[in-house]
Design a protein around this motif. Structure first.
Motif, short mmCIF file in Angstrom:
data_model
loop_
_atom_site.label_atom_id
_atom_site.label_comp_id
_atom_site.label_asym_id
_atom_site.label_seq_id
_atom_site.Cartn_x
_atom_site.Cartn_y
_atom_site.Cartn_z
N PHE A 51 51.31 -26.45 -2.29
CA PHE A 51 50.27 -25.72 -1.57
C PHE A 51 49.87 -24.46 -2.33
CE2 PHE A 51 51.92 -28.22 2.01
CZ PHE A 51 50.72 -28.70 2.52
N PHE A 52 50.81 -23.85 -3.01
CA PHE A 52 50.52 -22.70 -3.87
C PHE A 52 49.52 -23.09 -4.95
CE2 PHE A 52 52.00 -20.87 -8.01
CZ PHE A 52 51.42 -19.62 -7.87
N MET A 53 49.71 -24.24 -5.56
CA MET A 53 48.78 -24.73 -6.57
C MET A 53 47.41 -24.99 -5.95
SD MET A 53 50.36 -24.86 -9.50
CE MET A 53 49.46 -26.04 -10.49
N TRP A 54 47.40 -25.53 -4.75
CA TRP A 54 46.14 -25.80 -4.07
C TRP A 54 45.39 -24.50 -3.79
CZ3 TRP A 54 43.91 -24.51 0.62
CH2 TRP A 54 42.81 -25.28 1.00
N LEU A 55 46.12 -23.46 -3.41
CA LEU A 55 45.49 -22.17 -3.13
C LEU A 55 44.91 -21.55 -4.40
CD1 LEU A 55 48.05 -20.66 -0.59
CD2 LEU A 55 45.68 -21.31 -0.12
N ILE A 56 45.60 -21.71 -5.53
CA ILE A 56 45.06 -21.22 -6.79
C ILE A 56 43.74 -21.93 -7.10
CG2 ILE A 56 45.42 -21.01 -9.28
CD1 ILE A 56 48.40 -20.93 -8.78
N ALA A 57 43.76 -23.26 -6.96
CA ALA A 57 42.54 -24.03 -7.22
C ALA A 57 41.41 -23.61 -6.28
CB ALA A 57 42.83 -25.52 -7.06
N LEU A 58 41.75 -23.35 -5.02
CA LEU A 58 40.74 -22.93 -4.04
C LEU A 58 40.15 -21.58 -4.43
CD1 LEU A 58 39.29 -23.38 -1.35
CD2 LEU A 58 41.23 -22.30 -0.21
N GLU A 59 40.99 -20.65 -4.85
CA GLU A 59 40.50 -19.33 -5.26
C GLU A 59 39.60 -19.45 -6.49
OE1 GLU A 59 40.58 -16.59 -3.84
OE2 GLU A 59 42.18 -16.70 -2.37
N LEU A 60 39.95 -20.33 -7.41
CA LEU A 60 39.12 -20.52 -8.60
C LEU A 60 37.75 -21.06 -8.21
CD1 LEU A 60 41.71 -22.03 -11.12
CD2 LEU A 60 40.53 -19.83 -11.34
N ILE A 61 37.74 -22.01 -7.27
CA ILE A 61 36.46 -22.61 -6.84
C ILE A 61 35.59 -21.57 -6.14
CG2 ILE A 61 35.43 -24.31 -5.29
CD1 ILE A 61 37.92 -26.08 -5.83
N LEU A 62 36.20 -20.79 -5.23
CA LEU A 62 35.44 -19.84 -4.44
C LEU A 62 34.98 -18.64 -5.26
CD1 LEU A 62 37.55 -19.78 -1.14
CD2 LEU A 62 35.40 -20.98 -1.55
N SER A 63 35.74 -18.29 -6.30
CA SER A 63 35.44 -17.07 -7.07
C SER A 63 35.01 -17.36 -8.50
CB SER A 63 36.68 -16.16 -7.07
OG SER A 63 37.17 -15.92 -5.78
N TRP A 64 34.63 -18.60 -8.76
CA TRP A 64 34.37 -19.01 -10.15
C TRP A 64 33.30 -18.14 -10.82
CZ3 TRP A 64 37.10 -22.10 -13.18
CH2 TRP A 64 36.55 -22.50 -14.40
N GLU A 65 32.27 -17.81 -10.10
CA GLU A 65 31.15 -17.06 -10.69
C GLU A 65 31.42 -15.57 -10.83
OE1 GLU A 65 28.62 -18.52 -12.02
OE2 GLU A 65 29.23 -20.52 -11.37
#
Length: 333
Positions: A51-65
């Motif tokens: 789930f920690f990995m999933w949260l990192i991926a989620l943060e990358l998606i939401l903050s990519w720009e």
């Protein structure tokens, strides 16, 4: 070689952003190959790290720009080499802990110190060490702003490590601050069991409430369990609080909306914990695998809800904006 260098140069920005994810994907894959069973346990296991990995991926998606990596100088510069070494820290920790005796040393030191669950201290230390490594990687890669942007996965992993450590030092509900809510939770679980047709009795004479549920069909079947704060889902409420507060803090909405979102999420998390306890008793009465549900599937319900809730909030916000835009377009000019 030239093609590879050209590819790296062209996608340098994209690749640099996903380096924190890669830095932990490799050691977690290694740990899975070493002990796949540990990833089948929520409590005192490594499922939380997924789930920690999933949260990192989620943060990358939401903050990519909006996230920007710190530019590295020459590949041979001290700063670049130091950053590369930091990226390797999680993998090096796996090597030290599993091949060079670090886990054994932690367990032996914990046992000699009189820690109750000394055999679990190596895993707790792993969670805490990974949290430190992650914060260090994020700081070197994205700066102080990156620590804020990635605060949710960092706090999620860190709070799990702290909860494991607390339970190792104070097992069987001995950590009173967390145990205070358990009698109420046990009472509500007993009420749920009564509603679905079981006869219950609850004893609160000891630190851990003892709940008994009986199916009065012929022959009668009974299940009895003592309830400590990890069993009552207090860790789920703490994890939810951490994730929700950090996530809601970033949303550009008023405090009333944030309070409402938090209250709804916390209520659902608490309700899931009550239903999970009731389910444990129904499984025990029916002769099912209580341990599998207790250590994996039960906590999975709560954590799946917790990591999904931010997406639900974002979806509701998007839906509300669309509704507001439509209402605005319908107003007479």
């Amino acid at each position: 070689m030239k093609v590879a260098l050209s590819f790296l140069k062209k996608h340098e920005n994209t690749l640099s952003k996903v380096l924190p994810l890669v830095a932990f994907a490799v050691p977690l894959l290694w740990l899975y190959l070493l002990d796949s069973g540990s990833f089948e346990l929520m409590w005192k296991g490594r499922t939380f790290q997924l789930f920690f990995m999933w949260l990192i991926a989620l943060e990358l998606i939401l903050s990519w720009e909006i996230i920007h990596s710190n530019k590295m100088k020459k590949p041979t510069s001290a700063k670049t080499l130091g950053f590369i070494a930091t990226l390797l820290l999680p993998t090096m920790y796996v090597i030290l802990s599993n091949y060079l005796g670090l886990n054994t040393a932690i367990a032996e030191a914990s046992q000699q110190s009189g820690i109750a669950w000394w055999e679990s201290m190596a895993l707790s230390t792993e969670y805490l060490a990974f949290t430190v490594f992650f914060c260090l990687i994020i700081f070197l890669q994205f700066g102080k702003k990156g620590l804020k942007d990635f605060s949710v996965p960092a706090f999620f992993l860190g709070i799990v490590g702290v909860l494991y450590t607390i339970d190792n030092f104070f097992p069987y509900g001995q950590f009173t601050p967390f145990q205070l809510l358990v009698p109420t939770t046990a009472t509500l679980a007993a009420n749920v069991l009564n509603l679905i047709g079981y006869q219950t009795s609850l004893s609160t004479a000891s630190i851990m409430p003892r709940l008994t549920a009986t199916d009065l069909t012929n022959p009668p079947r009974t299940a009895t369990f003592d309830i400590a704060w990890p069993c009552a889902g207090i860790e789920s409420l703490l994890i939810f609080t951490t994730v929700a507060l950090l996530f809601l803090k970033r949303l550009p909405i008023g405090w009333k909306a944030k309070t409402a979102y938090f209250a709804v999420g916390a209520s659902v998390t608490y309700l899931i914990n009550i239903l999970r306890i009731a389910t444990i008793f129904t499984i025990g009465i029916d002769g099912g695998d209580v341990q599998l549900f207790h250590f994996y599937y039960g906590p999975l319900y709560s954590i799946a809800w917790i990591v999904s809730y931010p997406m639900i909030i974002l979806g509701s916000q998007s839906l509300w904006r669309k509704i507001a835009d439509k209402r605005g377009n319908k107003k007479p000019k």
